[in-house]
Design an enzyme around this catalytic site. Structure first.
Site, short mmCIF file in Angstrom:
data_model
loop_
_atom_site.label_atom_id
_atom_site.label_comp_id
_atom_site.label_asym_id
_atom_site.label_seq_id
_atom_site.Cartn_x
_atom_site.Cartn_y
_atom_site.Cartn_z
CB SER A 94 3.56 54.97 56.10
OG SER A 94 4.55 55.84 56.59
CG ASP A 134 10.53 53.79 52.59
OD1 ASP A 134 10.39 55.02 52.45
OD2 ASP A 134 9.70 53.05 53.14
CG HIS A 190 6.92 55.87 52.13
ND1 HIS A 190 7.67 55.12 53.01
CD2 HIS A 190 5.87 56.35 52.84
CE1 HIS A 190 7.10 55.16 54.21
NE2 HIS A 190 6.01 55.89 54.12
#
Length: 422
Positions: A204, A300, A367
């Protein structure tokens, strides 16, 4: 309602290891969903491993942090977790940068400073190492015995802020770049300076930090060292939302301005265009010289919930169910998501032509997939052409074969974790 599989596991008092892993995936995504419902771009999912069987590794606070000026948002010392390698991996290093979004204002950074994402005072003293940091060959076949490091994320700007942007009278420290340098220096003195092989990775916002610092990481190590970079769910798109606004571009603009991030971005890019545009991976990868591998879901869910369909763009809540559960999307909404996937593939088109690069773009609604063993490498892991993410990264890193794996569109891949958390 929880996923039936997770709900059934919760009722059971005797869980097998596989059950714990599946429940961890479900619970982590549920928590992320609830977190995103009450948050904003400032609150990205926290990539914490919930697998109870993973080895726990102690937090190490940076030595001489105050003397070096390398401080978290609240002025506390930054930290990392380090497990030494052994055997054939004793001279090899994998670094993983934690994710957790960004802060773009004094108020959001102040709030963040009272959490583990802005202060080591609130960080867990031990964290489990699994996925790419696992010490089990069955879970992490290529990197299990390497020196493994998890860098905690406490600056709110992908380790790229500069103290020159700090405002007098505000007890906030924008020291991401100094944190990066200080931790690297400490690891170099701990043996990384003699690394034979090294992999910088992150999830991330940590994936974005990986891309920002990739070439610098290469320069820190001897020329004979094999150095590559892996960004997991860090390829954030500069896309218009469903209302036609560029929410992410505006947000990155604020982050760059607040924390002086432009100094950490590619200077050729910064001199030619708006600096915040240079924070998007599509621009960053144009300038990276070090081999890069991207792991990214085509759907995502963090990007869908914050870039494509932020809550402000959906006042009538037409997307409410779909943005939380891809299985709840109507054909017309799913068509929009397919267009978002198309934008991702277009943004990756130049990278696909680079022989040294690698791609694993699956059709999962998730994610971050490298931090948890269940998605990194297990019997139940997402696969493309029978290969797990770990196998694909290993094939690329060790030059066993070229890896450009792009999945077919949803819902074609039954191995995906497309969790229901609404």
């Amino acid at each position: 309602m929880l996923n039936p599989r997770v709900r059934a596991l919760i009722r059971s008092r005797k869980w097998a290891k596989k059950d714990w892993a599946i429940a961890a995936v479900g619970l982590s995504i549920i928590l992320v969903a609830l977190y995103s419902l009450t948050g904003s771009l400032r609150r990205a999912p926290l990539p914490y491993d919930l697998t109870p069987t993973a080895a726990l590794v102690e937090l190490t606070l940076l030595r001489n942090a105050r003397d070096l000026g390398a401080l978290c948002l609240d002025g506390s010392a930054p930290g990392y977790h380090f497990q030494r390698g052994y055997g054939s991996g004793s001279s090899n290093w994998v670094i993983h940068i934690e994710g957790g979004g960004w802060c773009d204002s004094l108020s959001s950074c102040s709030s963040r400073a009272g959490t583990a994402l802005g202060s080591s005072k609130y960080m867990d003293k031990q964290v489990p190492f699994s996925g790419i940091l696992s010490n089990q060959p069955s879970e992490n076949p290529d990197f299990f015995n390497w020196n493994r490091v998890k860098i905690r994320y406490c600056d709110g700007a992908s380790l790229a802020g500069h103290p020159e942007s700090e405002l007098k009278g505000h007890r906030l420290f924008f020291r991401g770049q100094l944190i990066w340098k200080a931790i690297m220096d400490e690891l170099l003195s701990a043996g990384m300076s003699g690394a034979k092989q090294a992999l910088l990775s992150g999830c991330s916002a940590g994936g974005l930090a990986t891309l920002i610092h990739c070439d610098d990481f290469r320069e820190l190590l001897p020329k004979v060292t094999t150095v590559k970079c892996l960004a997991d769910a860090g390829f954030f798109l500069d896309e218009k939302d469903i209302s036609g606004n560029r929410t992410m571009r505006s947000f990155y603009h604020n982050v760059v301005q607040l924390q002086g991030v432009a100094k950490s971005l590619n200077q050729d890019c910064v001199t030619k265009t708006e600096p915040s545009k240079c924070m998007f991976p599509e621009e960053i990868v144009k300038h990276i010289r070090t081999p890069v591998f991207l792991v990214n879901p085509a759907y995502d869910f963090w990007q869908i919930q914050h870039i494509l369909v932020p809550q402000t763009s959906d006042p009538n809540r037409n997307w409410q169910a779909c943005r939380l559960n891809i299985r709840a999307c109507s054909p017309s909404l799913l068509e929009v998501l397919q267009g978002f996937r198309g934008s991702l593939l277009k943004a990756l088109s130049e990278l696909q032509e680079i022989k040294e690069s690698g791609l694993f773009i699956n059709s999962c609604f998730i994610h971050c997939q490298t931090w948890l063993t269940e998605t990194w490498h297990s019997q139940n892991s997402p696969r493309i052409n029978t290969k797990t993410i770990a196998e694909s990264v290993g094939d690329w890193y060790f030059n066993r074969k070229e890896v450009k794996r792009i999945d077919c569109p949803y819902p074609c891949n039954p191995s995906c974790y497309n969790m229901v958390f609404g």
